[in-house]
Write a protein that holds these residues in place. Sequence first.
Motif, PDB file in Angstrom:
ATOM      1  N   ASP A 199      38.835  38.837  34.806  1.00  0.00           N
ATOM      2  CA  ASP A 199      39.376  40.090  35.322  1.00  0.00           C
ATOM      3  C   ASP A 199      40.872  39.932  35.568  1.00  0.00           C
ATOM      4  O   ASP A 199      41.297  38.968  36.226  1.00  0.00           O
ATOM      5  CB  ASP A 199      38.657  40.438  36.636  1.00  0.00           C
ATOM      6  CG  ASP A 199      39.301  41.582  37.367  1.00  0.00           C
ATOM      7  OD1 ASP A 199      39.332  42.692  36.803  1.00  0.00           O
ATOM      8  OD2 ASP A 199      39.767  41.366  38.500  1.00  0.00           O
ATOM      9  N   THR A 258      42.993  41.625  37.426  1.00  0.00           N
ATOM     10  CA  THR A 258      43.417  41.755  38.820  1.00  0.00           C
ATOM     11  C   THR A 258      43.196  40.454  39.581  1.00  0.00           C
ATOM     12  O   THR A 258      44.100  39.940  40.241  1.00  0.00           O
ATOM     13  CB  THR A 258      42.664  42.901  39.520  1.00  0.00           C
ATOM     14  OG1 THR A 258      42.965  44.122  38.847  1.00  0.00           O
ATOM     15  CG2 THR A 258      43.066  43.026  40.975  1.00  0.00           C
ATOM     16  N   SER A 305      49.832  43.225  36.627  1.00  0.00           N
ATOM     17  CA  SER A 305      49.013  42.025  36.439  1.00  0.00           C
ATOM     18  C   SER A 305      49.048  41.578  34.982  1.00  0.00           C
ATOM     19  O   SER A 305      49.152  40.373  34.705  1.00  0.00           O
ATOM     20  CB  SER A 305      47.571  42.260  36.909  1.00  0.00           C
ATOM     21  OG  SER A 305      46.962  43.293  36.199  1.00  0.00           O
ATOM     22  N   GLN A 321      45.524  40.849  45.597  1.00  0.00           N
ATOM     23  CA  GLN A 321      44.498  41.617  44.887  1.00  0.00           C
ATOM     24  C   GLN A 321      44.760  43.113  45.000  1.00  0.00           C
ATOM     25  O   GLN A 321      44.644  43.843  44.008  1.00  0.00           O
ATOM     26  CB  GLN A 321      43.107  41.270  45.424  1.00  0.00           C
ATOM     27  CG  GLN A 321      42.668  39.885  44.998  1.00  0.00           C
ATOM     28  CD  GLN A 321      41.381  39.432  45.661  1.00  0.00           C
ATOM     29  OE1 GLN A 321      41.093  39.779  46.799  1.00  0.00           O
ATOM     30  NE2 GLN A 321      40.608  38.644  44.934  1.00  0.00           N
ATOM     31  N   LYS A 360      47.859  47.863  37.307  1.00  0.00           N
ATOM     32  CA  LYS A 360      47.264  46.993  36.278  1.00  0.00           C
ATOM     33  C   LYS A 360      48.323  46.449  35.318  1.00  0.00           C
ATOM     34  O   LYS A 360      48.214  45.325  34.846  1.00  0.00           O
ATOM     35  CB  LYS A 360      46.190  47.742  35.494  1.00  0.00           C
ATOM     36  CG  LYS A 360      45.004  48.142  36.309  1.00  0.00           C
ATOM     37  CD  LYS A 360      44.085  46.974  36.530  1.00  0.00           C
ATOM     38  CE  LYS A 360      42.809  47.453  37.207  1.00  0.00           C
ATOM     39  NZ  LYS A 360      41.934  46.384  37.557  1.00  0.00           N
ATOM     40  N   PHE A 389      47.859  44.029  42.741  1.00  0.00           N
ATOM     41  CA  PHE A 389      47.583  44.073  41.306  1.00  0.00           C
ATOM     42  C   PHE A 389      46.545  45.123  40.948  1.00  0.00           C
ATOM     43  O   PHE A 389      46.549  45.641  39.835  1.00  0.00           O
ATOM     44  CB  PHE A 389      47.185  42.687  40.800  1.00  0.00           C
ATOM     45  CG  PHE A 389      48.343  41.719  40.783  1.00  0.00           C
ATOM     46  CD1 PHE A 389      49.428  41.921  39.955  1.00  0.00           C
ATOM     47  CD2 PHE A 389      48.356  40.611  41.612  1.00  0.00           C
ATOM     48  CE1 PHE A 389      50.508  41.049  39.935  1.00  0.00           C
ATOM     49  CE2 PHE A 389      49.420  39.725  41.605  1.00  0.00           C
ATOM     50  CZ  PHE A 389      50.503  39.947  40.765  1.00  0.00           C
ATOM     51  N   ALA A 390      45.651  45.458  41.873  1.00  0.00           N
ATOM     52  CA  ALA A 390      44.679  46.524  41.622  1.00  0.00           C
ATOM     53  C   ALA A 390      45.370  47.879  41.526  1.00  0.00           C
ATOM     54  O   ALA A 390      44.929  48.757  40.777  1.00  0.00           O
ATOM     55  CB  ALA A 390      43.624  46.541  42.724  1.00  0.00           C
TER      56      ALA A 390
END
Length: 69
Positions: free
Chosen positions: A45, A47, A29, A19, A26, A22-23
Amino acid sequence: RAPSAKETAVLSQILQQQQARFANDKSLSEKLLTVGESKRNETLDTTGHAAWTGLCSLLLNLDEVITKE
């Protein structure tokens, strides 16, 4: 089989790492979620979806999953 408490802790840690990864990116992801035949669910979402995709990929590539004794 169900995971042990230790395995659950490791999987939770990996999910958190995914998480965070990928946060921070972006585009990474979004790139991951374009792979495959099925289109992604746009209501999810990106992420979280990518993080869970990474964790599922890890689990499905374990020898325990591939080799049935």
